[in-house]
Design a protein around this motif. Structure first.
Motif, PDB file in Angstrom:
ATOM      1  N   ALA A 168      -9.740   1.233   3.901  1.00 52.51           N
ATOM      2  CA  ALA A 168      -9.132   2.131   4.892  1.00 52.51           C
ATOM      3  C   ALA A 168      -9.659   3.543   4.716  1.00 52.51           C
ATOM      4  CB  ALA A 168      -7.615   2.099   4.750  1.00 52.51           C
ATOM      5  N   CYS A 169      -9.814   3.966   3.471  1.00 56.05           N
ATOM      6  CA  CYS A 169     -10.307   5.319   3.191  1.00 56.05           C
ATOM      7  C   CYS A 169     -11.725   5.503   3.711  1.00 56.05           C
ATOM      8  CB  CYS A 169     -10.238   5.587   1.691  1.00 56.05           C
ATOM      9  SG  CYS A 169     -10.904   7.195   1.213  1.00 56.05           S
ATOM     10  N   ARG A 186       0.824  -1.202   0.000  1.00 51.71           N
ATOM     11  CA  ARG A 186       0.000   0.000   0.000  1.00 51.71           C
ATOM     12  C   ARG A 186       0.856   1.247   0.000  1.00 51.71           C
ATOM     13  NH1 ARG A 186      -4.335   1.282   4.753  1.00 51.71           N
ATOM     14  NH2 ARG A 186      -2.685   2.593   5.605  1.00 51.71           N
ATOM     15  N   SER A 236       0.958   4.093  -2.894  1.00 55.47           N
ATOM     16  CA  SER A 236       0.719   5.505  -2.573  1.00 55.47           C
ATOM     17  C   SER A 236       1.835   6.390  -3.116  1.00 55.47           C
ATOM     18  CB  SER A 236       0.586   5.685  -1.053  1.00 55.47           C
ATOM     19  OG  SER A 236      -0.558   5.017  -0.566  1.00 55.47           O
ATOM     20  N   ASP A 275      -6.101   1.431  -0.867  1.00 56.70           N
ATOM     21  CA  ASP A 275      -6.938   0.677   0.064  1.00 56.70           C
ATOM     22  C   ASP A 275      -8.235   1.454   0.305  1.00 56.70           C
ATOM     23  OD1 ASP A 275      -8.126  -0.726   2.108  1.00 56.70           O
ATOM     24  OD2 ASP A 275      -6.299  -0.923   3.310  1.00 56.70           O
ATOM     25  N   ILE A 284      -7.465   5.210  -4.788  1.00 56.51           N
ATOM     26  CA  ILE A 284      -6.762   5.002  -3.523  1.00 56.51           C
ATOM     27  C   ILE A 284      -6.441   3.517  -3.350  1.00 56.51           C
ATOM     28  CG2 ILE A 284      -7.143   5.007  -1.025  1.00 56.51           C
ATOM     29  CD1 ILE A 284      -8.490   7.712  -1.351  1.00 56.51           C
ATOM     30  N   GLN A 312      -6.046   7.470   3.110  1.00 55.73           N
ATOM     31  CA  GLN A 312      -6.151   6.246   3.903  1.00 55.73           C
ATOM     32  C   GLN A 312      -5.841   6.484   5.374  1.00 55.73           C
ATOM     33  OE1 GLN A 312      -4.391   3.124   0.671  1.00 55.73           O
ATOM     34  NE2 GLN A 312      -3.093   4.847   1.256  1.00 55.73           N
ATOM     35  N   LYS A 313      -5.333   7.689   5.682  1.00 59.97           N
ATOM     36  CA  LYS A 313      -4.963   8.025   7.056  1.00 59.97           C
ATOM     37  C   LYS A 313      -5.134   9.525   7.244  1.00 59.97           C
ATOM     38  CE  LYS A 313      -1.411   7.120  10.524  1.00 59.97           C
ATOM     39  NZ  LYS A 313      -0.052   6.591  10.799  1.00 59.97           N
TER      40      LYS A 313
END
Length: 205
Positions: free
Chosen positions: A125-126, A3, A7, A122, A120, A99-100
């Motif tokens: 996660a998003c 991931r 990114s 993941d 994105i 995602q964070k």
């Protein structure tokens, strides 16, 4: 690790695409307008744009006074900031990973995910982060390329996805599978063109 690598690759390629992005993506103006019309953000509400790109959504958010925009590509956000200035908008633009999210819980009344969940790395996660930063009763506008729920990608689409993922996006994700990891409710879903290849949806927390 995968991931994180994806990114970094997204940051590189979207910095590269930035000078051409408006020409490539401006054909979706009608879908953006429709999606944001369904979202109907009010002037006082706090709105978050995830994977905001060059800010093409800002044209339809001029009355909103509290807009934050994030993207992983600095070159995209530079163009977004220039667009915001031309429109007379004060937009908080930050380089950030969707995602964070670096925002407190329940920070926003509305979130915009336009051409984001297919890009994105993941999307689960998003969407979990979207749920976290959204206030109770908050809404999410989604516009993207999705397979219908429970549909299996035909051979041509699976083959095409190999190229699509290298160039920009995954065309074989299902919105139902993504939303299912949250308690967000899908309150609207419609065909947005290309024979159902594009979809607009409205979610609520």
């Amino acid at each position: 690790m995968r991931r994180e690598w994806t990114s970094r690759f997204n940051r590189w390629r979207y910095d590269l695409y930035a000078p051409l992005y408006d020409k490539l993506a401006q054909g979706f103006a009608a879908q953006r307008r429709r999606s944001l019309g369904l979202l109907n953000p009010q002037p006082h509400e706090r709105v978050l744009l995830i994977a905001a790109g060059t800010g093409l959504d800002l044209d339809f958010l001029v009355r909103c006074r509290h807009v934050s925009a994030i993207d992983i590509a600095p070159a995209m956000l530079r163009q977004l900031s220039e667009r915001a200035e031309r429109l007379g908008m004060a937009v908080r633009a930050e380089v950030m990973d969707g995602q964070k999210l670096e925002f407190p819980d329940e920070s926003f009344d509305a979130v915009v995910l336009h051409l984001a969940l297919a890009v994105i790395p993941d999307p689960l996660a998003c969407i979990r982060e979207v749920e976290r930063v959204l206030k109770p009763g908050g809404r999410v506008a989604v516009f993207d390329k999705f397979l219908a729920d429970r549909q299996r990608a035909p051979l041509w689409r699976r083959a095409g996805n190999l190229l699509a993922r290298v160039v920009a996006t995954d065309i074989n994700r299902r919105l139902g599978d993504i939303v299912a990891v949250t308690k967000l409710q899908r309150i609207h879903d419609e065909d947005a063109g290309l024979g159902g290849f594009l979809h607009i949806a409205l979610l609520r927390k």
